[in-house]
Design a protein around this motif. Sequence first.
Motif, mmCIF file in Angstrom:
data_model
loop_
_atom_site.group_PDB
_atom_site.id
_atom_site.type_symbol
_atom_site.label_atom_id
_atom_site.label_comp_id
_atom_site.label_asym_id
_atom_site.label_seq_id
_atom_site.Cartn_x
_atom_site.Cartn_y
_atom_site.Cartn_z
ATOM 1 N N GLN A 50 0.770 -1.158 -0.098
ATOM 2 C CA GLN A 50 0.199 0.007 -0.033
ATOM 3 C C GLN A 50 0.892 1.359 0.059
ATOM 4 O O GLN A 50 0.513 2.156 -0.624
ATOM 5 N N ARG A 51 1.802 1.288 0.820
ATOM 6 C CA ARG A 51 2.439 2.502 1.101
ATOM 7 C C ARG A 51 3.527 2.596 -0.368
ATOM 8 O O ARG A 51 3.778 3.621 -0.950
ATOM 9 N N GLY A 52 4.003 1.414 -1.040
ATOM 10 C CA GLY A 52 4.603 1.601 -2.324
ATOM 11 C C GLY A 52 3.772 2.086 -3.170
ATOM 12 O O GLY A 52 4.186 2.940 -4.048
ATOM 13 N N ARG A 53 2.461 1.565 -3.475
ATOM 14 C CA ARG A 53 1.643 2.247 -4.314
ATOM 15 C C ARG A 53 1.365 3.744 -3.993
ATOM 16 O O ARG A 53 1.416 4.640 -5.290
ATOM 17 N N ALA A 54 1.418 4.197 -2.889
ATOM 18 C CA ALA A 54 1.231 5.687 -2.692
ATOM 19 C C ALA A 54 2.377 6.538 -3.160
ATOM 20 O O ALA A 54 2.472 7.605 -3.666
ATOM 21 N N ILE A 55 3.579 5.728 -3.050
ATOM 22 C CA ILE A 55 4.954 6.595 -3.434
ATOM 23 C C ILE A 55 4.521 6.724 -5.005
ATOM 24 O O ILE A 55 5.052 7.771 -5.537
ATOM 25 N N LEU A 56 4.543 5.400 -5.475
ATOM 26 C CA LEU A 56 4.437 5.371 -6.877
ATOM 27 C C LEU A 56 3.476 6.381 -7.618
ATOM 28 O O LEU A 56 3.823 7.336 -8.413
#
Length: 377
Positions: free
Chosen positions: A26-32
Motif C-alpha cells: 500500500q505504501r509503495g503504491r502511494a509513493i508510485l
Amino acid sequence: MARLYLCLLGPPEVVWGGRPIALSAQRGRAILFRLAAEPDRRHARQDLAELLWPRASPSRRRNNLSVALTRLKAEMPLWPLGGDRDSLWWRDDARAETDAARFLRRLGPGRGAAGRPSSLASALDLWRGPFLEGLELAVPELEDWILALRRRWHREALRVAAELCREAALAGQWPRVRDAAGRALRIEPDDETFLRWAMRAHAALGEPRLALGRFAEAERRLRTELGLAPEPATVAVYRAIAAGEGASAHPRARGAQPASPLGLPRATGRERAREALLGWLAGCDAPFGPVRAVLVEGEAGIGKTHLLETILREIEAAGGPEPGAPIVLRARCHEEADDVAYGPLREALRPLVARIDPADPPIPAPALFELARLFPE
C-alpha cells in the motif's frame, strides 16, 4: 515493446502490456502514484518518509521507505522511478506513461483550430472519474494531497469540456457538443452551463423533445433537492426551443437550408465562405499563420454584410452567456466622420463600457485612464 501505463484519472490502476497488474504494498503504491502525478518535481526522501510514517523516528522512517521501495520494485515489471541519495522522481521514460500526462499532451500546442475539437475530445475520453478514485490511505497529509489534486483535475475536466462545447459548436459539430455536455453533466450534474449546451445540441440535431426532457428533469431535481429554480439563461434556452426555434428549422424537419441552433439563418449560397470564416475566426491556422484579422471584399450588393452578420450571430448564439464565451463588438468606419479620432474603436467599445457595474472587480488604473481618453464622459 511492452509499456507501463498508470491510470490516475479514476480508480488507480497499473497496466503493463495492456494488462493490469496488482501491487500489494500500500505504501509503495502511494509513493508510485505521488511521483507519477508530479513528474516535474523531485521529492526529498526525507519528506516522503515523514509523510508516510509521521509517528516513526527518523531512522525508522528511512528504513520503512527503503523496504517499501524494495517491495514495490520487486512487483514492477519496469522500474519508472529515478533516484539518488536524497531524492526520488518519476523518470521521463518512453516506456512509462500516465493518463494524466497523456491528457495534458493532447491539449498541447501544434494543432490548428480545425482539429482542436478532436484534440479536446480525445483528452476528455481519458477521464474515467475523480483523481485516484477509491484510493484510501490512513495518512491524513496524503489524503489532503489527493483531495487537492482531485479538485484540480475536476476543474480541468470541466474546463476542457466547456472549451470542447464552444469549439465544436463553432465548427457545427453538434453531436460532439451533445456528447461533451453529457460527459460534463456526469461529472457535475448541477452545472447549468452544460445543461444549456446539451439542450442547444439536441435542438440543433432535431431532437427538441430530448432537449425539453433534459430541462424538465433538471428543473425537478433542482427544486426537490436544492429548493432552487433554473437559472434565467437556462429558462431562456428552454423557451426558445419550446417555441420551435432550432428544431423547426432543422433540415430533417422541413428539408430547409441547415440552420444554426435556435433558428438563426445561414448565409444561403455562401456556405464555403462561411465555413472558412468560422474556422479562421476560431483561431485556425491560415496559409500565412494564425489569423488575427479577416478582410471580406467584393462588389457592392453581393451580400458581404449579410454574410458577416450571420456569422457573428452564430458565434454569439454558440457561446451564449457562458463565462469565457466570445464577445462580439461591432463598428463601422464612416468616411465622412474623419474628424473623430478613434471613432470606430469608441463605437465598438461603447456597449461594453455601458455594462460596467460598480460591483464588478475594479478596473486597473492604467486601463481606466485609457478608457477615460476614449470616453471623457
